[in-house]
Enzyme design. Structure first.
Site, short mmCIF file in Angstrom:
data_model
loop_
_atom_site.label_atom_id
_atom_site.label_comp_id
_atom_site.label_asym_id
_atom_site.label_seq_id
_atom_site.Cartn_x
_atom_site.Cartn_y
_atom_site.Cartn_z
N TRP A 124 0.86 -1.19 0.00
CA TRP A 124 0.00 0.00 0.00
C TRP A 124 0.89 1.24 0.00
O TRP A 124 1.84 1.33 0.79
CB TRP A 124 -0.89 -0.03 1.27
CG TRP A 124 -1.81 1.15 1.41
CD1 TRP A 124 -2.54 1.75 0.43
CD2 TRP A 124 -2.11 1.86 2.61
NE1 TRP A 124 -3.27 2.78 0.94
CE2 TRP A 124 -3.02 2.88 2.27
CE3 TRP A 124 -1.68 1.74 3.94
CZ2 TRP A 124 -3.53 3.78 3.22
CZ3 TRP A 124 -2.19 2.61 4.88
CH2 TRP A 124 -3.11 3.62 4.53
N ASP A 204 -2.08 -6.22 8.97
CA ASP A 204 -2.91 -5.12 8.45
C ASP A 204 -4.19 -5.74 7.90
O ASP A 204 -4.17 -6.40 6.85
CB ASP A 204 -2.12 -4.37 7.37
CG ASP A 204 -2.85 -3.12 6.91
OD1 ASP A 204 -4.04 -2.94 7.29
OD2 ASP A 204 -2.25 -2.32 6.16
N LYS A 239 -13.93 -0.50 4.58
CA LYS A 239 -14.48 -1.22 3.42
C LYS A 239 -15.58 -2.18 3.81
O LYS A 239 -16.63 -2.21 3.18
CB LYS A 239 -13.35 -1.98 2.71
CG LYS A 239 -12.48 -1.12 1.83
CD LYS A 239 -11.35 -0.51 2.56
CE LYS A 239 -10.54 0.44 1.68
NZ LYS A 239 -9.47 1.11 2.40
C1 LMR Z 1 -6.26 2.24 -1.26
O1 LMR Z 1 -5.24 1.56 -1.19
O2 LMR Z 1 -6.61 2.81 -2.31
C2 LMR Z 1 -7.16 2.36 -0.05
O3 LMR Z 1 -6.56 1.72 1.04
C3 LMR Z 1 -7.59 3.72 0.23
C4 LMR Z 1 -6.49 4.61 0.72
O4 LMR Z 1 -6.74 5.36 1.67
O5 LMR Z 1 -5.40 4.63 0.15
#
Ligand code: LMR
Length: 398
Positions: A124, A204, A239
């Protein structure tokens, strides 16, 4: 004199803003990880609306709840996620899943200032920035982008550089951005490797309910947690309860004896207090009401199952259409993946071309949020992607 480097917030947010400013009616949003239905809407669950009505009726004050948030919310959710094991864990409410990660990151930086945190590569987009802001040096371990082949072996091999006491972030399920997860037996092997090296896991859990049912995703999380003496979990309700803007999450910690947990709790609370004082209540109350009420709980489970079922059928259809359009790469990992995302083997330049020429918005890494694909658009989008790949092949030959 202030010194600062202007920088974008992060690529996910940057793309969200770019999409908003595009006036084309047929633009397609495959960017930020938000569930969308087949009309391109991110609906409020009916169970959430019902819980809000109850809250509206029963709420008598807006005074502060406390630094650790709503204790009943934390307890109910803890039981839902971890069963009886929750009694031997500490939990505090957080400002979304990101807030939980931030608390955990700051906690780790305080108690183990020499340690580093390992995140998957890719991961992420906010993980490295978040841990760096906590003062934790961030390292990465290899993660397959388009296939689960040798995934476990590669992770374990690249964690060989970790030293005792380091932390490892593991995506509980629905890996972001690849959608490729380890199987449960493989997770167990990874846990063994983590324990052997005396590392500490940070799980996570942002997408529970989007792999299988939320009960089964939570059971997998609980059984993983059981494999460690000390472990952290950042849970997000964004989510799975579709409560994004309400910022609902919780940080759970499992650790040695009760006295230790008490001290750790104090530290987490002091970190929360100096960060934001107290978390917002509205969303956490909604989650608590749903979990407490058998009827609402069933309703929510049904709605969540429908959302994740739609994602599974989009995966099938998208993979099929890409292959049919002659994309030239194997799409098995898209079909068998889980959660909102998959990565496409596209260059930044090709991603840009799709955005400029076709109004198709995806992350420059090639990450696609499959929920952004409406049934009526899958074929067109897959066709545009395949055309870009085919033109690459033609350019190479020319
Ligand atoms: C994403 O990866 O797009 C989601 O987890 C939303 C975010 O806040 O980045």
């Amino acid at each position: 004199v202030w010194t600062y480097k202007p920088s974008i917030v992060d690529p996910i947010v940057e793309l969200m803003e770019l999409y908003e400013s595009d006036a084309r009616a047929d633009k397609v949003n495959l960017g930020i990880g938000v569930y969308q239905d087949n009309d391109g809407k991110t609906p409020i669950f009916a169970a959430v609306k019902d819980a809000e009505a109850i809250l509206f009726e029963k709420e008598t004050t807006k005074t502060y709840v406390g630094v650790g948030g709503d204790a009943q919310f934390v307890k109910r959710l803890g039981r839902f996620l971890f069963g009886d094991a929750a009694d031997r864990m500490l939990g505090i409410q957080s400002v979304g899943g990101t807030g939980a990660l931030r608390l955990i990151g700051e906690f780790c930086a305080r108690v183990a200032p020499e340690s580093r945190v390992w995140v998957s590569k890719p991961t992420w987009a906010n993980h490295p920035a978040l841990f760096a802001s906590c003062g934790m040096p961030c390292e990465s371990y290899e993660y397959g982008k388009y296939s689960a082949d040798r995934l476990l072996q590669n992770i374990i091999a690249s964690l060989s550089g970790a030293k005792e006491g380091d932390f490892v972030v593991i995506h509980a399920c629905c890996h972001n951005p690849t959608g490729i997860d380890l199987s449960e037996p493989q997770m167990a092997q990874l846990a063994e490797a983590i324990n052997d090296k005396r590392l500490y896991p940070i799980l996570d859990a942002a997408y529970l309910g989007f792999k299988n049912s939320i009960e089964s995703d939570a059971a997998a999380l609980a059984s993983l947690m059981q494999r460690f003496d000390t472990a952290f979990c950042a849970f997000s309700a964004s989510k799975n309860f579709a409560l994004y803007r309400e910022r609902v999450g919780a940080a759970y910690v499992k650790g040695g004896e009760r006295a230790k947990l008490g001290e750790w709790r104090e530290l987490l609370l002091s970190l929360a207090r100096s960060n934001y004082s107290m978390p917002p209540d509205h969303g956490a109350s909604i989650v608590r009401i749903i979990l407490e009420d058998e009827r609402l709980r069933k309703k929510w489970l049904g709605e969540l199952a429908a959302a994740s079922g739609r994602l599974r059928s989009v995966r099938e259809e998208f993979a099929k259409c890409l292959t049919k359009a002659g994309c030239g790469f194997s799409t098995d990992y898209i079909r068998t993946g889980s959660g909102l995302f998959c990565l496409l083997p596209l260059s930044e330049q090709e991603v840009r071309q799709l955005r400029v020429d076709n109004g198709i918005y995806m992350m420059k890494s090639g990450r696609v949020n499959l929920a952004g694909l409406r049934d009526a658009e899958v074929e067109r989008v897959a066709g545009a992607i395949a055309a870009v790949v085919r033109s690459r092949a033609r350019t190479a030959i020319a």
